[in-house]
Scaffold this motif. Structure first.
Motif, PDB file in Angstrom:
ATOM      1  N   ILE A   1       0.832  -1.202   0.000  1.00 57.18           N
ATOM      2  CA  ILE A   1       0.000   0.000   0.000  1.00 57.18           C
ATOM      3  C   ILE A   1       0.868   1.254   0.000  1.00 57.18           C
ATOM      4  CG2 ILE A   1      -1.681   1.313   1.365  1.00 57.18           C
ATOM      5  CD1 ILE A   1      -2.762  -1.471   2.324  1.00 57.18           C
ATOM      6  N   VAL A   2       1.904   1.268   0.822  1.00 58.88           N
ATOM      7  CA  VAL A   2       2.806   2.423   0.876  1.00 58.88           C
ATOM      8  C   VAL A   2       3.548   2.585  -0.447  1.00 58.88           C
ATOM      9  CG1 VAL A   2       4.911   3.343   1.967  1.00 58.88           C
ATOM     10  CG2 VAL A   2       3.025   2.497   3.383  1.00 58.88           C
ATOM     11  N   LEU A   3       3.992   1.486  -1.030  1.00 59.06           N
ATOM     12  CA  LEU A   3       4.662   1.582  -2.334  1.00 59.06           C
ATOM     13  C   LEU A   3       3.712   2.121  -3.391  1.00 59.06           C
ATOM     14  CD1 LEU A   3       6.781  -1.699  -2.328  1.00 59.06           C
ATOM     15  CD2 LEU A   3       7.598   0.642  -1.975  1.00 59.06           C
ATOM     16  N   ALA A   4       2.445   1.744  -3.321  1.00 57.99           N
ATOM     17  CA  ALA A   4       1.453   2.256  -4.269  1.00 57.99           C
ATOM     18  C   ALA A   4       1.280   3.763  -4.105  1.00 57.99           C
ATOM     19  CB  ALA A   4       0.117   1.537  -4.074  1.00 57.99           C
ATOM     20  N   ILE A   5       1.286   4.227  -2.866  1.00 55.81           N
ATOM     21  CA  ILE A   5       1.195   5.668  -2.604  1.00 55.81           C
ATOM     22  C   ILE A   5       2.402   6.386  -3.197  1.00 55.81           C
ATOM     23  CG2 ILE A   5       1.378   7.373  -0.731  1.00 55.81           C
ATOM     24  CD1 ILE A   5      -0.609   5.570   0.827  1.00 55.81           C
ATOM     25  N   LEU A   6       3.588   5.798  -3.021  1.00 58.39           N
ATOM     26  CA  LEU A   6       4.801   6.419  -3.551  1.00 58.39           C
ATOM     27  C   LEU A   6       4.882   6.340  -5.067  1.00 58.39           C
ATOM     28  CD1 LEU A   6       7.385   5.254  -0.872  1.00 58.39           C
ATOM     29  CD2 LEU A   6       6.359   7.530  -1.146  1.00 58.39           C
ATOM     30  N   ALA A   7       4.164   5.400  -5.674  1.00 51.32           N
ATOM     31  CA  ALA A   7       4.137   5.300  -7.134  1.00 51.32           C
ATOM     32  C   ALA A   7       3.431   6.510  -7.740  1.00 51.32           C
ATOM     33  CB  ALA A   7       3.441   4.011  -7.577  1.00 51.32           C
ATOM     34  N   VAL A   8       2.522   7.094  -6.985  1.00 49.09           N
ATOM     35  CA  VAL A   8       1.790   8.270  -7.453  1.00 49.09           C
ATOM     36  C   VAL A   8       2.651   9.519  -7.333  1.00 49.09           C
ATOM     37  CG1 VAL A   8      -0.236   9.729  -7.046  1.00 49.09           C
ATOM     38  CG2 VAL A   8      -0.434   7.245  -6.879  1.00 49.09           C
ATOM     39  N   GLN A   9       3.338   9.637  -6.177  1.00 48.54           N
ATOM     40  CA  GLN A   9       4.130  10.848  -5.928  1.00 48.54           C
ATOM     41  C   GLN A   9       5.081  10.601  -4.759  1.00 48.54           C
ATOM     42  OE1 GLN A   9       1.704  14.260  -5.176  1.00 48.54           O
ATOM     43  NE2 GLN A   9       3.415  15.577  -4.693  1.00 48.54           N
ATOM     44  N   PRO A  10       6.342  11.027  -4.886  1.00 50.71           N
ATOM     45  CA  PRO A  10       7.270  10.910  -3.754  1.00 50.71           C
ATOM     46  C   PRO A  10       6.713  11.648  -2.531  1.00 50.71           C
ATOM     47  CG  PRO A  10       8.461  11.502  -5.743  1.00 50.71           C
ATOM     48  CD  PRO A  10       6.993  11.623  -6.062  1.00 50.71           C
ATOM     49  N   ALA A  11       7.107  11.190  -1.345  1.00 52.37           N
ATOM     50  CA  ALA A  11       6.593  11.804  -0.117  1.00 52.37           C
ATOM     51  C   ALA A  11       7.513  11.493   1.050  1.00 52.37           C
ATOM     52  CB  ALA A  11       5.192  11.276   0.176  1.00 52.37           C
ATOM     53  N   TYR A  12       7.369  12.283   2.106  1.00 49.85           N
ATOM     54  CA  TYR A  12       8.078  12.004   3.348  1.00 49.85           C
ATOM     55  C   TYR A  12       7.100  11.318   4.307  1.00 49.85           C
ATOM     56  CZ  TYR A  12       6.065  16.504   4.854  1.00 49.85           C
ATOM     57  OH  TYR A  12       5.218  17.532   5.151  1.00 49.85           O
ATOM     58  N   GLY A  13       7.621  10.826   5.412  1.00 47.16           N
ATOM     59  CA  GLY A  13       6.847   9.982   6.322  1.00 47.16           C
ATOM     60  C   GLY A  13       5.490  10.516   6.721  1.00 47.16           C
ATOM     61  N   TYR A  14       5.447  11.761   7.181  1.00 45.00           N
ATOM     62  CA  TYR A  14       4.169  12.303   7.626  1.00 45.00           C
ATOM     63  C   TYR A  14       3.172  12.394   6.464  1.00 45.00           C
ATOM     64  CZ  TYR A  14       0.578  15.269   9.573  1.00 45.00           C
ATOM     65  OH  TYR A  14      -0.637  15.755   9.980  1.00 45.00           O
ATOM     66  N   GLU A  15       3.653  12.775   5.274  1.00 48.86           N
ATOM     67  CA  GLU A  15       2.766  12.855   4.106  1.00 48.86           C
ATOM     68  C   GLU A  15       2.181  11.487   3.775  1.00 48.86           C
ATOM     69  OE1 GLU A  15       4.306  16.267   1.069  1.00 48.86           O
ATOM     70  OE2 GLU A  15       5.562  14.476   1.224  1.00 48.86           O
ATOM     71  N   ILE A  16       3.010  10.458   3.885  1.00 47.54           N
ATOM     72  CA  ILE A  16       2.535   9.096   3.600  1.00 47.54           C
ATOM     73  C   ILE A  16       1.445   8.717   4.602  1.00 47.54           C
ATOM     74  CG2 ILE A  16       3.208   6.660   3.580  1.00 47.54           C
ATOM     75  CD1 ILE A  16       6.015   7.720   2.586  1.00 47.54           C
ATOM     76  N   THR A  17       1.685   9.003   5.873  1.00 45.83           N
ATOM     77  CA  THR A  17       0.676   8.720   6.901  1.00 45.83           C
ATOM     78  C   THR A  17      -0.620   9.466   6.597  1.00 45.83           C
ATOM     79  OG1 THR A  17       2.428   8.411   8.542  1.00 45.83           O
ATOM     80  CG2 THR A  17       0.207   8.750   9.382  1.00 45.83           C
ATOM     81  N   ALA A  18      -0.513  10.735   6.214  1.00 43.12           N
ATOM     82  CA  ALA A  18      -1.702  11.535   5.894  1.00 43.12           C
ATOM     83  C   ALA A  18      -2.440  10.955   4.690  1.00 43.12           C
ATOM     84  CB  ALA A  18      -1.310  12.988   5.625  1.00 43.12           C
TER      85      ALA A  18
END
Length: 116
Positions: free
Chosen positions: A16-33
Motif C-alpha cells: 500500500i505504501v509503495l502504491a502511494i509512492l508510485a503516485v508521488q514521492p513523499a516524506y513519512g508524515y505525508e505518507i501517513t496523511a
C-alpha cells in the motif's frame, strides 16, 4: 481496528505504501496523511516510519534529503525500479488472492442457502 484487521494490514501495508509512492514521492508524515485520506485512519506514524526503514534497506525506494522549513531535512521517498517491480508483483498477488477469496465467499454463501 480489530486484531484481525491489524494482522491483515501488516501483510499488505508495504504494498500500500509503495502504491502511494508510485503516485508521488513523499516524506513519512505525508505518507501517513495519504493513508488516512484513503481510510486507513488507525495507522500511526511510528508504523509508517518503521516500514520506510525496512523498504529503504531492501532497496525498494530512493531517498533524498530535502531541506525543511521547520527543523532538520526531511527524507523524501520515491519508488525506484526495484520497488516498481515489487509493486507489480504485489498487485498480481493481491488480485489472485482477492479473486480466490471472493469465489470462496460466494461458494460458502451458496452452500449455506442450499442448507436452509
Amino acid at each position: 481496528m480489530g486484531k484481525q484487521m491489524t494482522e491483515m494490514l501488516k501483510g499488505t501495508l508495504e504494498g500500500i505504501v509503495l502504491a502511494i509512492l508510485a503516485v508521488q514521492p513523499a516524506y513519512g508524515y505525508e505518507i501517513t496523511a495519504r493513508l488516512r485520506d484513503q481510510g486507513f485512519s488507525d495507522i500511526v506514524e511510528g508504523t509508517v516510519y518503521a516500514l520506510l526503514i525496512r523498504i529503504e534497506k531492501r532497496g525498494l525506494v530512493d531517498v533524498e534529503k530535502v531541506p525543511s522549513e521547520k527543523g532538520p531535512p526531511r527524507k523524501v521517498y520515491s519508488l525506484n525500479a526495484v520497488g516498481g517491480e515489487y509493486l507489480d508483483e504485489f498487485w498480481g498477488t493481491w488480485s489472485f488472492l482477492a479473486e480466490r477469496i471472493e469465489k470462496l465467499q460466494h461458494h460458502i454463501e451458496n452452500a449455506q442457502k442450499k442448507g436452509e
